[in-house]
Design an enzyme around this catalytic site. Structure first.
Site, mmCIF file in Angstrom:
data_model
loop_
_atom_site.group_PDB
_atom_site.id
_atom_site.type_symbol
_atom_site.label_atom_id
_atom_site.label_comp_id
_atom_site.label_asym_id
_atom_site.label_seq_id
_atom_site.Cartn_x
_atom_site.Cartn_y
_atom_site.Cartn_z
ATOM 1 N N LYS A 26 62.519 48.452 44.030
ATOM 2 C CA LYS A 26 63.347 47.417 43.075
ATOM 3 C C LYS A 26 63.662 46.602 44.200
ATOM 4 O O LYS A 26 64.345 45.874 43.563
ATOM 5 C CB LYS A 26 64.555 48.877 42.998
ATOM 6 N N VAL A 55 62.278 51.928 38.415
ATOM 7 C CA VAL A 55 63.886 52.132 37.665
ATOM 8 C C VAL A 55 63.522 53.309 37.144
ATOM 9 O O VAL A 55 62.873 54.083 35.881
ATOM 10 C CB VAL A 55 64.256 51.369 36.815
ATOM 11 N N VAL A 60 56.015 57.896 48.066
ATOM 12 C CA VAL A 60 54.965 57.165 47.275
ATOM 13 C C VAL A 60 53.642 56.424 47.041
ATOM 14 O O VAL A 60 52.901 57.316 46.038
ATOM 15 C CB VAL A 60 55.675 55.603 46.759
ATOM 16 N N GLU A 106 57.902 49.743 36.566
ATOM 17 C CA GLU A 106 58.263 51.077 35.734
ATOM 18 C C GLU A 106 58.762 51.819 36.909
ATOM 19 O O GLU A 106 59.983 52.186 36.320
ATOM 20 C CB GLU A 106 56.332 51.931 34.811
ATOM 21 N N GLY A 136 62.429 56.281 38.751
ATOM 22 C CA GLY A 136 61.699 56.770 38.619
ATOM 23 C C GLY A 136 60.919 57.520 37.994
ATOM 24 O O GLY A 136 59.706 56.122 37.451
ATOM 25 N N ILE A 194 61.152 58.355 34.982
ATOM 26 C CA ILE A 194 61.765 57.858 33.745
ATOM 27 C C ILE A 194 61.129 56.786 33.071
ATOM 28 O O ILE A 194 61.496 56.118 33.759
ATOM 29 C CB ILE A 194 63.166 58.287 34.034
ATOM 30 N N GLU A 231 68.924 58.846 52.734
ATOM 31 C CA GLU A 231 69.267 58.807 54.177
ATOM 32 C C GLU A 231 69.458 59.124 54.919
ATOM 33 O O GLU A 231 71.079 59.300 54.677
ATOM 34 C CB GLU A 231 68.022 57.304 53.652
ATOM 35 N N LYS A 234 68.437 48.428 40.414
ATOM 36 C CA LYS A 234 68.030 48.625 39.291
ATOM 37 C C LYS A 234 68.668 48.078 37.962
ATOM 38 O O LYS A 234 68.413 48.153 36.972
ATOM 39 C CB LYS A 234 68.201 50.118 38.675
ATOM 40 N N ASP A 239 71.459 50.612 45.259
ATOM 41 C CA ASP A 239 69.870 50.637 45.192
ATOM 42 C C ASP A 239 70.835 50.932 43.046
ATOM 43 O O ASP A 239 70.025 50.064 42.284
ATOM 44 C CB ASP A 239 70.117 52.515 45.036
#
Length: 399
Positions: free
Chosen positions: A100, A127, A12, A124, A129, A131, A185, A200, A196
Site C-alpha cells: 500500500k 486495500v 504475505v 487489489e 486484504g 476484501i 506491530e 489506503k 496505514d
C-alpha cells in the site's frame, strides 16, 4: 504457461506461494493457462520448505528471464520494492503487489510505466486484504459517478477501539493486547497514528476519482488521544468511536480526503463492525450505498487477493493495463475546513455553549458536548471562542 516470481518470503509472500502450490489446478483453470511458480527472491535462506530449488538472491535473474511473466512484490516499503517494481515493469513483466505504501506514493508513475510497456500493475491486496474492493470500483461500479468513499480501513485500530467500547479497556491496555495477539506491530505507529489508513484512502480515492491523491495531501489523525471518557460519552449520544478514512468528491471534481476518528451513530452499519474486520462504503449515483466487509489483513486472505491479481494478469497478458489514473496535484484536493458536520467536543471547563448537547456528568473534570447543528471547522472554532471554551479534543460525527 505463465511463469511467476515472488519477491519476499515473509507472511504475505509465503502465503502466495502456499496458495499457488495448493490450488494450482484450480488457479490454472481460472487463468486459462498453467501458472508456474518459478522463482522466490529473498535475502535469507529458507530451508525445509516445499519450494526448495526456487529460491534466488539476485533480482537480475528475474529481470533478464524472457520466460518470466509476472512478478509478485511482497517486500513492502517504497525503496527496494520501488526499484524492483520499476525494473520489472520496464522489462515487460506484469507486477502484482500488496504494498500500500508503494501504490499510494508512486502508483500513478508505475501505472503509466505499465501502460507504456503493455503490461499490468495490479494491487487489489493493498486495500482491505482479502476484501474485493478495487476491482469492483474499477469494473462493477464503473457506470456510477462515485461521490463518497468512507470506511474502517485498519483492523488494528478497530480491534483496539472495540476492546475499549466492549470491555472498558484503556487505549494502552487494548494496544498491548493487540500486540500480544499479533494484530499490532511492536512499533504500532503506522496503525494507531493513521498512516496505514491514509495510504489506503489514497489508493481508493485515486482509483474512484481518476487522479492521484498523495499521502501528504491527506490530513491524518489516529486514535492515540481517544479516552474511555470519549467512549462513554459517545455511547450517551447513541454513537461508537471509529477511525475512518473518508474521501468526498465536490461538484467541480476536487476531492477532500482525510483520516480521523469519528462518532458513528449506531444506526449506521459501520458502527457494528468490530474486531479486526474492515468495512468500506462506496456511494454511487446509480447504485446508492454499497458496503464491502471482511477481514482486512492476514496471511491467507491477503494471499487470496494477490493470487486473484496473478490470474487477472495472466488472462490479460499482452493486452495492456487494467487499472489506471492520472497524475494529481494541488488542484486535485480541497480542504477539510470546507466540510460541515456536527462535532464532538471535549473541553476544559464545566459549561457547554448554547446550542450544544452536553454529554458529561456535572462533576466531570471536562465538559463534553455535541453541537446540535452541522458546521465547518472554522465556524466551530468561532463558536468555541465566543463561548470561552478551550477544546482539548474534537471529532466529527458521521451523519
Amino acid at each position: 504457461m505463465i511463469n511467476v516470481a515472488i519477491l519476499g518470503f515473509g507472511t504475505v509472500g509465503s502465503g502466495v506461494a502456499e496458495v499457488i502450490e495448493k490450488n494450482n489446478a484450480h488457479i490454472s483453470e481460472k487463468a486459462a493457462t498453467q501458472i508456474n511458480l518459478k522463482y522466490i527472491l529473498d535475502v535469507k535462506e529458507v530451508p525445509g520448505t516445499p519450494f526448495d530449488g526456487k529460491f534466488i538472491h539476485d533480482f537480475s535473474i528475474i529481470e533478464s528471464d524472457p520466460e518470466l511473466n509476472v512478478v509478485v512484490e511482497t517486500i513492502g516499503g517504497a525503496k527496494v520494492a520501488y526499484e524492483y517494481t520499476k525494473r520489472a515493469l520496464a522489462a515487460g513483466k506484469s507486477v502484482v503487489t500488496s504494498n500500500k505504501e508503494l501504490v499510494a506514493t508512486h502508483g500513478c508513475e508505475l501505472l503509466r510505466l505499465a501502460r507504456e510497456k503493455g503490461v499490468n500493475y495490479l494491487f487489489e491486496a493493498s486495500v482491505g486484504g482479502g476484501i474485493p474492493i478495487l476491482h469492483p470500483i474499477n469494473s462493477c461500479l464503473a457506470g456510477n459517478q462515485i461521490s463518497e468513499i468512507v470506511g474502517i480501513l485498519n483492523g488494528t485500530t478497530n480491534y483496539i477501539l472495540t476492546r475499549m467500547i466492549r470491555e472498558g479497556a484503556t487505549f494502552e491496555a487494548a494496544l498491548s493486547e493487540a500486540q500480544a495477539n499479533g494484530y499490532a506491530e511492536r512499533n504500532p505507529a503506522a496503525d494507531v497514528e493513521g498512516p496505514d489508513a491514509c495510504r489506503k484512502i489514497c489508493i481508493l480515492s485515486s482509483l474512484a476519482f481518476g487522479r492521484h491523491i498523495y499521502p501528504e495531501q491527506v490530513p491524518t489523525e489516529g486514535i492515540t488521544r481517544i479516552t474511555l471518557e470519549d467512549v462513554s460519552c459517545a455511547a450517551k449520544a447513541g454513537c461508537k468511536v471509529k477511525l475512518l478514512g473518508r474521501a468526498i468528491a465536490r461538484a467541480d471534481g476536487k476531492i477532500c480526503a482525510y483520516v480521523a476518528p469519528h462518532l458513528v451513530p449506531v444506526e449506521n452499519p459501520l458502527s457494528s463492525v468490530e474486531g479486526v474486520f474492515n468495512a468500506i462504503t462506496v456511494v454511487g449515483d446509480a447504485i446508492g450505498d454499497v458496503m464491502f466487509y471482511g477481514q482486512g489483513a492476514g496471511k491467507l486472505p491477503t494471499a487470496s487477493a494477490v493470487v486473484a491479481d496473478v490470474i487477472d494478469a495472466a488472462k490479460n497478458w499482452n493486452q495492456g493495463t487494467i487499472m489506471s489514473w492520472d497524475e494529481g496535484g494541488a488542484d486535485t484536493v480541497y480542504s477539510t475546513d470546507e466540510l460541515s458536520s456536527r462535532w464532538y467536543v471535549r473541553a476544559v471547563g464545566t459549561v457547554a455553549p448554547s446550542g450544544a448537547q452536553k454529554l458529561s456528568a456535572p462533576e466531570a473534570e471536562n465538559v463534553v458536548f455535541l453541537t446540535e447543528d452541522a458546521m465547518t471547522r472554522p465556524a466551530l472554532d468561532a463558536l468555541l471562542q465566543q463561548a470561552g471554551v478551550t477544546p482539548a479534543f474534537l471529532m466529527r460525527v458521521l451523519d
